[in-house]
Design a protein around this motif. Structure first.
Motif, short mmCIF file in Angstrom:
data_model
loop_
_atom_site.label_atom_id
_atom_site.label_comp_id
_atom_site.label_asym_id
_atom_site.label_seq_id
_atom_site.Cartn_x
_atom_site.Cartn_y
_atom_site.Cartn_z
N ALA A 154 -3.74 -6.85 22.95
CA ALA A 154 -2.88 -8.19 22.66
C ALA A 154 -3.79 -9.20 23.26
N LEU A 169 17.93 -16.92 9.07
CA LEU A 169 17.77 -17.95 7.85
C LEU A 169 17.98 -17.21 6.65
N TRP A 185 10.03 -7.59 2.21
CA TRP A 185 9.36 -7.62 1.08
C TRP A 185 8.47 -6.43 0.67
N ALA A 212 22.24 -13.90 3.67
CA ALA A 212 23.25 -14.60 2.99
C ALA A 212 24.36 -13.75 2.93
N PRO A 213 25.51 -14.07 3.74
CA PRO A 213 26.70 -13.32 3.65
C PRO A 213 27.24 -13.27 2.10
N GLY A 214 27.69 -12.00 1.73
CA GLY A 214 28.25 -11.76 0.46
C GLY A 214 27.30 -12.00 -0.87
N SER A 215 26.44 -12.45 -0.69
CA SER A 215 25.19 -12.53 -1.65
C SER A 215 24.76 -11.19 -1.87
N ARG A 236 -0.30 -15.50 23.29
CA ARG A 236 0.77 -14.52 23.38
C ARG A 236 1.95 -14.95 22.43
#
Lengths: 198, 529, 367
Positions: C298, C262, C322, C265-268, C305
């Motif tokens: 867990a 998601l 981030w 962004a290719p190139g961005s 799970r």
């Protein structure tokens, strides 16, 4: 320069929206649950009374379990109930968030459950035990033989003292002969909450 | 959900469904299936417990010293949940006394001891006309009289189950031949050799409970039994359903899920959703009872275990001592370390082998150290979750275990411990050797004894409150009475409109009237003179 | 007459905790082997050090806690913790770093909570995070033997020159003088692909990785992919053996994949890494199959799970992109561990015969 079909900033915004709506739904659920809880909550006196064994023996110094429960809520100590034993003290401590303390020996000591039985041949029919019984579990007329309804007796001991001819015994109930599974032995001792709480 | 919806679902969904969880333990059935079913010889002494089923014990109708014949009624049903006991062979009643019986509960129980005379004289059996001519109530009566209880292991009185099913209305009758538990091969052997009788029993059961459909459900790895069943079912309306081989698919709730895809609600019985489950062995016993008039005096029982030289299935007389059965199979006492009645996963351990085989004993396992090693010490739970995957009730065994250790009964109730069927699947898969089922059993008992205590407490509380109310009323009543004594005449007079002045006037008036009359009388007499 | 009866069942399965632990270690081997092939003996030195220290520490603590030594040591749980910790450590970490980390893992992460089965957090990751917070410099630089400082033909990380470099990195006191050590450290430092992508040369790196990748060439650049594939294979083995359930790895990998798809962004200019880089450029596979699936810490119900995996997946991605830490597996898993008890409490399966799952605070109908 190619751009993706959806700009990632817009996707972030979408995610935020999703997250927010989830939060709102969750919040609503929690709020509803809290309201439900409040409806179900009983008064503290009732809950304390529920934990007391209801033998009505008065060994705590109060006439019955409910009066003692009221006093507990006013600050009376919680270790005055011998029939309840350690278990009741720990449960009360947990409910009221107080420190559990050992049973106060001034009020008696924990005994396993026993019911009163009148040796009927010796009974003179004085009705004193009938008057003492807090739950009307003794029947009989004046100058006639009395007997204890074994099924109803709470084992409070109160009838033993007044009897002028000492014809009342407390008999331990023989438990029915069913097989009892015990927790595997590793648990006993090591994880007993009641022991570690005191 | 109402009955109609259920019946639609049942009609639609009849195929092999998935059950929750389940395990695939080593079945180990082949060794007892090598030979055919053998009848047992008659032992010297037969021990017939009066309570071999769930419910109340039967009441003996014979006396010590009586000579009895085979099939003769020895103890009659007493109460609604009771089944009669019949004599498995002829002989003399040696005693009616407490004797050790299998079971976790009481170690000994009232039993009729029958000393066999070896002649095996039978009473004449009441041969029936064609059972199809009988009404289903008549058939039910015969099932009741034949002393049949659930032969799969639970031992619920069959007639009672059928009766309440008739009242509720049944859509589907499931004949349970799944027999998922390891070691047990009694039902498989029975179907393999006597499929026609089982099918006939199924048809009779269907005609008794008036079910629309009847399905014989059997695990798909029982090839011989399946072949025989298919053959016998050719000219029958009874259907056959192959189930996947999985433990515990033969549990009542599980087989209902596997056959119909429906779950039995936690607060209801199978008959509430229109399903009745009967064991294949029970169907066979019903067939015997109805078509031949034979009461339930024997059953097919698997004898297995490595200490036995010739493990096999027996048609054993009820009341035969377990040790006698073991000897029939040539037991090597040196390797014999213990015995299990039932399968290896739900069976119960026998502490002694002089106990009798009873109507619910589908299997006897002689343990050896190699096959059943001593229980390994319990390790820490690593929360691997294997147990939750295996649980057929979809409980969370690992959380139940944690709360059981702490005896947190409230949480255990909330996690639906009551729905645990104690099948032992969680215990089987646990890599840390935790005896989970024992924890659950102990916790269930703790919950029930706590509930009993609570009921008692509430009862005492009510009585105390009534006591106080009575005392108060008595005290009030005394006062009332006193006051009543004081003011009662006054009030009564008032009620009649009485007042002292008026009374005085009335008295005066009356006195006056009398005086006047007297005077008048005197005057008139004087006049007459 | 009281008789100690055994409760049914009398028959038990074959899989036992100690064997289960050994199987987990066995499943690590392909990844460890490939890692060694590419990055030299550093990983093996780490693991050996960690295992030795863990066993000694475990024995000491069990003695202190008055537990039966043989019984508890033989459950192999400390072994698994040590192996996972050793794998997570950067190769070429000095010995004291490894010892400090494993000591924290065993003492605080495990036994302070009450030993096996009681620890709320994954012990190995506790130790790792402790080091990451205390020694950020040492923990973010990877030292891989190479021909950078040695002038040798046919240099192999597995050759004696490579061994010498690895030993020098792990045990600096073996060197004759401090200068050699310093030269080794400076000369062999390299960053993980994710660090590179984050810090500098993003476009160049990503283009290179996306286009002409010499996947099977033996270079430390492509080593990462192969190592991850190794752990993926090991994880599939665990799945096949049914030691772990598919829920956690699938939901972690799925979440990371989805998020990176998601957000990519290719190139961005605001590149945050390709899906490929996120899955194979760092420790995602070992995290998803080996670390997050540690059963003790867990969630246990299947639905729990899945949510647990999603929480970890989102955390992995968020922290990587981030956050200020790059190697986010440890923090993400510990964050998941935080949520596990809550998930266990709320996400319970619907029990047979019940309309819905039991809820907290729900009053049971009695009588």
């Amino acid at each position: 320069m190619t751009y993706p079909l959806v700009d990632w900033v817009s996707i972030q915004a979408l995610l935020w929206l999703l997250g927010l709506s989830t939060l709102i739904v969750l919040g609503l659920k929690i709020w509803r649950w809290l309201r439900q809880q409040r409806v179900q909550q009983r008064s503290v006196v009732d809950r304390v009374n529920y934990l007391l064994p209801q033998t009505q023996c008065g060994q705590c110094g109060y006439p019955g379990c409910l009066p003692y429960a009221r006093e507990i809520c006013r600050g009376e100590s919680i270790n005055k109930c011998p029939p309840g034993g350690t278990e009741t003290i720990v449960r009360l401590a947990k409910l009221l968030n107080r420190a559990p303390s050992p049973l106060n020996p001034a009020h008696g000591e924990f005994k396993s459950f026993a019911v009163a039985a009148i040796r009927e041949a010796e009974c003179v029919g004085c009705t004193k035990c009938i008057q003492a019984c807090p739950i009307d579990a003794i029947i009989g007329g004046s100058k006639l033989m009395h007997t204890v309804i074994e099924k109803e007796c709470s084992g409070c001991d109160l009838c033993v003292e007044p009897c002028p001819v000492d014809c009342i015994d407390m008999l331990a109930i023989s438990s029915p002969a069913t097989f009892e599974w015990t927790l595997p032995s590793t648990v006993i001792g090591a994880y007993s909450k009641l022991d570690s709480a005191l | 959900m109402n009955q109609l919806q259920h019946s639609r679902k049942i009609a639609r969904k009849l195929r092999a469904h998935r059950i929750f969880g389940g395990i695939k333990p080593l079945a180990l059935k082949a060794r007892s299936l090598r030979s055919r079913i053998m009848p047992t010889p008659i032992p010297e002494m037969l021990i017939l417990p009066l309570l071999q089923h769930q419910g109340s014990p039967a009441a003996p109708i014979v006396n010590v010293g009586d000579q009895v014949l085979k099939y003769q009624l020895l103890a009659a049903a007493e109460g609604p949940l009771s089944v009669p006991v019949h004599a498995p062979t002829s002989g003399e009643i040696a005693a009616i006394t407490d004797a050790p019986v299998p079971g976790h509960g009481k170690q000994s129980q009232r039993c009729i001891l029958l000393r066999a005379d070896g002649v095996d004289n039978a009473i004449g059996l009441l041969l029936l006309p064609d059972h199809r001519a009988l009404s289903h109530w008549q058939l039910l009566e015969r099932v009741n009289a034949a002393g049949i209880c659930g032969l799969g292991g639970a031992g619920f009185p069959t007639a009672e189950k059928l009766r309440s099913s008739i009242e509720r209305g049944i859509e589907l009758l499931i004949i349970n031949g799944a027999e998922c538990e390891p070691y047990i091969s009694a039902d498989e052997a029975l179907i393999r050799e006597r499929a026609a009788a089982v099918v006939s029993g199924a048809e009779i059961l269907q005609s008794i409970c008036l079910a629309d459909r009847c399905v014989i459900a059997i695990e798909q790895d029982k090839h011989d039994a399946l072949k025989q069943l298919r053959h016998s079912l050719e000219s029958s309306s009874v259907e056959l359903l192959e189930l996947p081989t999985k433990y515990p698919i033969g549990g009542e709730k599980q087989i209902i899920q596997a056959v119909t895809g429906l779950e039995v609600p936690h607060d209801a019985l199978p008959m509430d959703i229109g399903v009745l489950v009967q064991n294949a062995g029970t169907a066979y016993a019903v067939h015997d009872a109805i078509t031949e008039g034979k009461p339930c005096i024997s059953r097919i029982t698997t004898l297995t275990g490595t200490p036995l030289q010739t493990p096999k299935n027996f048609e054993a007389l009820i009341g035969t001592p377990v040790s006698f059965m073991f000897e029939l199979c040539g037991i090597e006492e040196s390797r014999h370390t213990g015995s299990i009645m039932g399968g290896s996963l739900m069976g119960l351990e026998l502490v002694r082998t002089d106990v009798p085989l009873i109507k619910t004993s589908n299997c006897l396992i002689a343990k050896s150290r190699a096959e059943f090693p001593e229980a390994k010490p319990e390790q820490a739970c690593i929360r691997c979750g294997f147990c939750a995957t295996a649980c057929p009730a979809r409980l969370l065994p690992q959380q139940l275990y944690a709360y059981s250790r702490n005896q947190n009964l409230e949480q255990l109730e909330q996690l639906n411990l009551a729905d645990c069927i104690e099948c032992g699947a969680c215990d089987y898969v646990c890599p840390s050797h935790i005896p989970l089922v024992q924890y659950y059993r102990a916790s269930k008992q703790a919950i029930s004894s706590r509930d009993q205590q609570r009921q008692l407490s509430a009862h005492w509380q009510r009585r105390f409150q009534f006591h106080q109310y009575r005392l108060k009323k008595e005290a009030d009543g005394l006062q009332e009475e006193e006051r009543a004594h004081r003011i009662a005449p006054e009030a009564a007079h008032q009620a009649r409109g009485f007042s002292r002045d008026k009374a005085r006037q009335e008295i005066a008036a009356a006195v006056e009237r009398v005086a006047t009359r007297r005077r008048n009388t005197i005057a008139s007499s004087r006049e007459s003179d | 007459m009281t008789i100690a009866l055994t409760s049914s069942p009398m028959q038990h399965g074959q899989l036992e905790t100690n064997r289960l632990m050994l199987l987990v270690i066995a499943a690590c081997l392909p990844g460890v082997g490939i890692g060694t092939w590419f990055f030299g003996y550093g990983i093996i030195i780490n693991i050996t050090l960690a295992v030795l220290a863990a066993m000694v520490l475990e024995a000491m603590l069990l003695t202190l806690r008055k537990r039966d030594l043989k019984f508890y040591l033989s459950d192999n749980s400390a072994l698994v913790t040590a192996v996972l910790f050793g794998i997570a450590m950067p190769p070429g970490s000095p010995w004291w770093l490894v010892l400090a980390g494993i000591a924290f893992a065993i003492v605080i992460g495990k036994h302070a909570y009450g030993g096996l089965g009681q620890n709320a957090f994954n012990p190995a990751m506790c130790g790792y995070l402790f080091l990451l917070l205390s020694f950020p410099l040492q923990m973010t630089s990877w030292h891989i033997p190479s021909d950078a400082i040695v002038d040798a033909a046919n240099f192999s990380p597995l050759g004696w020159q490579g061994l010498r470099q690895s030993m020098l990195l792990s045990f600096p006191f073996l060197a004759a003088d401090a200068a050699t050590v310093q030269a080794t450290i400076d000369g062999l430092a390299m960053a993980t692909p994710l660090i590179e992508s984050k810090m500098a040369a993003q476009n160049a790196l990503l283009t290179a990785r996306d286009t002409d990748l010499p996947l099977f060439a033996r270079s430390s650049d492509t080593g990462w992919e192969m190592v991850n594939i190794g752990y993926l294979l090991g994880g599939l083995l665990l799945l096949y053996k049914r030691i772990i359930s598919w829920h956690i790895p699938v939901s972690i990998i799925g979440t990371v994949t989805l998020l990176s798809l998601l957000m990519y962004a290719p190139g961005s200019t605001s590149i945050v890494g390709t899906t490929y880089l996120h899955l194979f450029g760092s420790a995602t596979m070992i995290g998803a199959f080996f670390i997050a699936t540690d059963p003790v810490s867990a969630a246990t119900s299947n639905l729990g799970r899945i949510v647990y995996g999603i929480i970890i997946g989102v955390s992995i991605y968020t922290i990587r992109v981030w956050g200020s830490y790059v190697d986010s597996i440890a923090i993400a898993v510990l964050f998941g561990n935080f949520c596990a008890p809550l998930l266990d409490h709320y996400l319970r399966p619907r029990v047979y015969g019940h309309q819905r799952a039991p809820l907290l605070g729900e009053k049971r109908r009695t009588g």
